[in-house]
Design a protein around this motif. Structure first.
Motif, mmCIF file in Angstrom:
data_model
loop_
_atom_site.group_PDB
_atom_site.id
_atom_site.type_symbol
_atom_site.label_atom_id
_atom_site.label_comp_id
_atom_site.label_asym_id
_atom_site.label_seq_id
_atom_site.Cartn_x
_atom_site.Cartn_y
_atom_site.Cartn_z
ATOM 1 N N VAL A 23 0.956 -1.317 0.057
ATOM 2 C CA VAL A 23 0.059 -0.039 0.075
ATOM 3 C C VAL A 23 1.020 1.140 0.029
ATOM 4 O O VAL A 23 1.798 1.424 0.999
ATOM 5 C CB VAL A 23 -0.898 -0.108 1.310
ATOM 6 C CG1 VAL A 23 -1.752 1.182 1.297
ATOM 7 C CG2 VAL A 23 -1.837 -1.331 1.064
ATOM 8 N N THR A 24 0.588 2.319 -1.049
ATOM 9 C CA THR A 24 1.516 3.228 -1.198
ATOM 10 C C THR A 24 0.292 4.619 -0.840
ATOM 11 O O THR A 24 -0.047 5.036 -1.826
ATOM 12 C CB THR A 24 2.265 3.495 -2.533
ATOM 13 O OG1 THR A 24 2.999 2.528 -2.574
ATOM 14 C CG2 THR A 24 3.016 4.620 -2.544
ATOM 15 N N PRO A 25 0.174 5.061 0.357
ATOM 16 C CA PRO A 25 -0.536 6.262 0.644
ATOM 17 C C PRO A 25 -0.160 7.551 0.378
ATOM 18 O O PRO A 25 -0.797 8.232 -0.091
ATOM 19 C CB PRO A 25 -0.771 6.182 2.109
ATOM 20 C CG PRO A 25 0.488 5.480 2.553
ATOM 21 C CD PRO A 25 0.958 4.565 1.721
ATOM 22 N N LEU A 26 1.250 7.698 0.040
ATOM 23 C CA LEU A 26 1.674 9.041 -0.554
ATOM 24 C C LEU A 26 2.725 8.523 -1.725
ATOM 25 O O LEU A 26 3.692 7.516 -1.475
ATOM 26 C CB LEU A 26 2.507 9.606 0.594
ATOM 27 C CG LEU A 26 1.760 10.308 1.798
ATOM 28 C CD1 LEU A 26 2.675 10.700 2.959
ATOM 29 C CD2 LEU A 26 0.650 11.398 1.278
ATOM 30 N N SER A 27 2.616 9.476 -2.674
ATOM 31 C CA SER A 27 3.489 9.100 -3.807
ATOM 32 C C SER A 27 4.236 10.395 -4.680
ATOM 33 O O SER A 27 3.652 11.210 -4.924
ATOM 34 C CB SER A 27 2.607 8.491 -5.132
ATOM 35 O OG SER A 27 3.445 8.178 -6.147
ATOM 36 N N ASN A 28 5.596 10.215 -4.263
ATOM 37 C CA ASN A 28 6.429 11.663 -4.598
ATOM 38 C C ASN A 28 5.646 12.828 -4.452
ATOM 39 O O ASN A 28 5.451 13.783 -5.177
ATOM 40 C CB ASN A 28 6.473 11.118 -6.143
ATOM 41 C CG ASN A 28 7.748 12.265 -6.799
ATOM 42 O OD1 ASN A 28 8.576 12.575 -6.200
ATOM 43 N ND2 ASN A 28 7.679 12.739 -8.020
ATOM 44 N N LEU A 29 5.503 13.066 -3.097
ATOM 45 C CA LEU A 29 4.562 14.239 -2.718
ATOM 46 C C LEU A 29 5.632 15.350 -2.407
ATOM 47 O O LEU A 29 6.478 15.335 -1.387
ATOM 48 C CB LEU A 29 3.722 14.027 -1.535
ATOM 49 C CG LEU A 29 2.692 15.112 -1.171
ATOM 50 C CD1 LEU A 29 1.501 14.499 -0.926
ATOM 51 C CD2 LEU A 29 3.269 15.733 0.060
ATOM 52 N N ASP A 30 5.233 16.730 -2.534
ATOM 53 C CA ASP A 30 6.077 17.861 -2.279
ATOM 54 C C ASP A 30 5.033 18.858 -1.466
ATOM 55 O O ASP A 30 3.940 18.881 -1.979
ATOM 56 C CB ASP A 30 6.534 18.640 -3.621
ATOM 57 C CG ASP A 30 7.781 17.825 -4.184
ATOM 58 O OD1 ASP A 30 8.889 17.299 -3.378
ATOM 59 O OD2 ASP A 30 7.419 17.573 -5.214
ATOM 60 N N LEU A 31 5.382 19.313 -0.478
ATOM 61 C CA LEU A 31 4.472 20.362 0.228
ATOM 62 C C LEU A 31 5.548 21.156 1.110
ATOM 63 O O LEU A 31 6.606 20.781 1.637
ATOM 64 C CB LEU A 31 3.569 19.571 1.585
ATOM 65 C CG LEU A 31 2.491 20.458 2.181
ATOM 66 C CD1 LEU A 31 1.679 21.161 1.193
ATOM 67 C CD2 LEU A 31 1.953 19.626 3.177
ATOM 68 N N GLN A 32 5.191 22.592 1.067
ATOM 69 C CA GLN A 32 5.905 23.462 2.055
ATOM 70 C C GLN A 32 4.711 24.254 2.902
ATOM 71 O O GLN A 32 3.550 24.489 2.386
ATOM 72 C CB GLN A 32 6.732 24.198 1.145
ATOM 73 C CG GLN A 32 7.745 23.697 0.355
ATOM 74 C CD GLN A 32 8.763 24.916 -0.454
ATOM 75 O OE1 GLN A 32 8.314 25.935 -0.370
ATOM 76 N NE2 GLN A 32 9.802 24.197 -0.794
ATOM 77 N N VAL A 33 5.163 24.382 3.966
ATOM 78 C CA VAL A 33 4.109 25.239 4.965
ATOM 79 C C VAL A 33 5.052 26.178 5.723
ATOM 80 O O VAL A 33 6.266 26.109 6.454
ATOM 81 C CB VAL A 33 3.758 24.142 5.991
ATOM 82 C CG1 VAL A 33 2.645 24.960 7.063
ATOM 83 C CG2 VAL A 33 2.802 23.028 5.487
ATOM 84 N N GLU A 34 4.763 27.507 5.707
ATOM 85 C CA GLU A 34 5.248 28.508 6.142
ATOM 86 C C GLU A 34 5.113 28.646 7.686
ATOM 87 O O GLU A 34 4.149 28.011 8.283
ATOM 88 C CB GLU A 34 4.866 29.990 5.568
ATOM 89 C CG GLU A 34 5.069 29.950 3.964
ATOM 90 C CD GLU A 34 6.555 30.108 3.697
ATOM 91 O OE1 GLU A 34 7.407 30.478 4.674
ATOM 92 O OE2 GLU A 34 6.905 29.516 2.581
ATOM 93 N N GLN A 35 6.146 29.249 8.402
ATOM 94 C CA GLN A 35 5.988 29.330 9.970
ATOM 95 C C GLN A 35 4.688 29.967 10.241
ATOM 96 O O GLN A 35 4.574 31.307 9.732
ATOM 97 C CB GLN A 35 7.295 29.781 10.410
ATOM 98 C CG GLN A 35 7.377 29.744 12.178
ATOM 99 C CD GLN A 35 8.572 29.790 12.418
ATOM 100 O OE1 GLN A 35 9.522 30.310 11.898
ATOM 101 N NE2 GLN A 35 9.137 29.379 13.797
ATOM 102 N N GLY A 36 3.742 29.683 11.340
ATOM 103 C CA GLY A 36 2.668 30.262 11.431
ATOM 104 C C GLY A 36 1.673 30.283 10.685
ATOM 105 O O GLY A 36 0.566 30.547 11.254
#
Length: 234
Positions: A23-36
């Motif tokens: 099972v592969t729930p995430l595939s080559n994922l990119d995500l950025q979250v800024e502080q706050g």
């Protein structure tokens, strides 16, 4: 110098290997979250949102790719390093409250602080601030069974913020609550985010919960399908 986002998920794939089908729930994922930021992760069951939250928390490790929180590559830490890092930098709020039934609200909130080097006086001060922030000063000496579901979740929120972590991770924090209690907890999360300014990432399937966030990331089959900035409506 270019400022780095607070959370950086880069080329992350997560596969759970089984005796039968992998099972592969995430595939080559990119995500950025800024502080706050206050980010809601949404998607159908099996979309990978809880897996992504666990990778940010260091509860699990990616099969490939990297996860950074601040300057720390969380995905590269050992189990002992992760335990220390989580205690110092992350607060958790879960669908199940995970309160110790024989401890009072005050004692449950104080638990994370016992792993540090604070004096008893400083622990008490921090617990008092956290209980005041969630509106439970008058319930400090009550056991969990003497509290409503909404109050128990408020204790869990107080426990998450008591150490002043940089990152709060919430996994379906209103999933076990009725509509009124859920609305109160969501209002609380929004108020605490405005007051303390921590980065908050919340997994939810409920559009009413996502409405309090400033950004909604939709996942499906391990990939991001939408990423929208919104003005919180609550």
């Amino acid at each position: 110098m270019v400022k780095q986002p607070f959370i950086r998920v880069k080329s992350v794939t997560k596969t759970f290997f089984g005796k039968g089908e992998d099972v592969t729930p995430l595939s080559n994922l990119d995500l950025q979250v800024e502080q706050g930021d206050f980010v809601a992760l949404m998607g159908p069951s099996g979309s990978g949102k809880t897996t992504l939250l666990h990778l940010m928390a260091g509860i699990d490790t990616p099969t490939s790719g990297t996860v950074h929180v601040g300057p720390t590559e969380v995905s590269a830490l050992s189990s002992r390093q992760l335990a220390r890092w989580r205690n110092e930098h992350v607060g958790f709020v879960f669908q199940q409250y995970h309160l110790v039934p024989v401890l009072t609200a005050r004692e449950n909130v104080e638990l994370p602080l016992w792993l540090g080097r604070l004096s008893g006086k400083e622990r008490r001060r921090k617990v008092d601030v956290a209980l005041e922030a969630v509106g439970l000063t008058d319930r400090a000496e009550h056991l969990p069974r003497e509290l409503s579901g909404g109050q128990q979740q408020r204790v869990a929120v107080a426990r998450a913020i008591v150490g002043g972590p940089e990152l709060i991770l919430a996994d379906e924090p209103t999933g076990n609550l009725d509509a009124r209690a859920a609305a109160a907890v969501l209002d609380l999360l929004k108020e605490l985010h405005a007051r303390f300014g921590q980065t908050l990432v919340m997994v939810t399937h409920d559009p009413r919960a996502a409405a309090v966030a400033g950004r909604v990331v939709q996942l499906d089959k391990g990939r991001i399908t939408a990423d929208e900035i919104q003005e919180a409506t609550r």
